[in-house]
Design an enzyme around this catalytic site. Sequence first.
Site, PDB file in Angstrom:
ATOM      1  N   LYS A  39       0.890  -1.177   0.000  1.00 59.34           N
ATOM      2  CA  LYS A  39       0.000   0.000   0.000  1.00 59.34           C
ATOM      3  C   LYS A  39       0.919   1.216   0.000  1.00 59.34           C
ATOM      4  O   LYS A  39       1.444   1.607   1.057  1.00 59.34           O
ATOM      5  CB  LYS A  39      -0.866  -0.041   1.264  1.00 59.34           C
ATOM      6  CG  LYS A  39      -1.683   1.205   1.517  1.00 59.34           C
ATOM      7  CD  LYS A  39      -3.132   1.002   1.226  1.00 59.34           C
ATOM      8  CE  LYS A  39      -3.947   2.258   1.532  1.00 59.34           C
ATOM      9  NZ  LYS A  39      -5.328   2.152   1.052  1.00 59.34           N
ATOM     10  N   ALA A 110      -5.248   4.416  -2.728  1.00 61.36           N
ATOM     11  CA  ALA A 110      -5.964   5.043  -1.596  1.00 61.36           C
ATOM     12  C   ALA A 110      -7.128   5.799  -2.207  1.00 61.36           C
ATOM     13  O   ALA A 110      -6.952   6.541  -3.179  1.00 61.36           O
ATOM     14  CB  ALA A 110      -5.030   5.994  -0.847  1.00 61.36           C
TER      15      ALA A 110
END
Length: 216
Positions: A39, A110
Amino acid sequence: MVEHMAKAKHLFITGTDTGVGKTVVSAILTAGMGASYWKPIQCGLEEQTDTEFVREVTGLSDQYFHPEAYRLAQPLSPHAAAEIDNVKIDLGRICPPEKCLRGALIVEGAGGIMVPLNQEDFMIDLMKKLNMPVLLVARSTLGTINHTLLSLQALRGRGLEVLGVVMNGPRNRGNKKALEKYGKTKVLAEIEPIADMTSVDLTGKFKECFCKDMPK
Ligand SMILES: Nc1ncnc2c1ncn2[C@@H]1O[C@H](COP(=O)(O)OP(=O)(O)OP(=O)(O)O)[C@@H](O)[C@H]1O
Ligand SMILES: [Mg+2]
């Protein structure tokens, strides 16, 4: 699972919105493909981070998880979270983890694709830089057609390879048909609500949801 997805070792998981199920889908793919997870930009550190969640529910060891390039304290859009932390997100500093690139790698964005990262760049610019095939996670319920078609248009407009859509939520045959028809895409999987993420067999879920068209 469609063949080209089986061949794609590196996938960028994006969504039509925040909270749409990118992390849940990423966890299923990470477990099912024996992939690493990354991420690059984490916004919000008070609650469990997405990396911590995927690690917990997959039970994979630390070596499957790469540290985030940016860890921002506030659960806000990256541009706003970065500003509060007095950080400038620099695309040049976001590089895929070298050791993970040898195997399968799941990269989670995101928010959606047009969230700003700084004064110039948006999430889609990071996606373009990484240039990995994209899976778009969409809700299954009302509102998904507009959000999904807009997202597909933006992704294709930038020349990104969209492997297909994953619908998350209660099955909705009408919306599935509409997304495939008007979006000229394939719904690769439908993930129904999972009662308990911590006890579900994610590899089994992967097979059930992504591999149903494969010969047994
Ligand atoms: N199919 C599902 N079954 C059960 N819970 C789900 C499912 N999909 C999503 N959720 C829950 O909904 C919430 C939002 O999902 P998730 O964190 O995957 O969204 P996201 O798109 O990754 O959000 P973000 O933009 O914050 O990264 C989480 O609490 C998650 O556990
Ligand atoms: Mg997430």
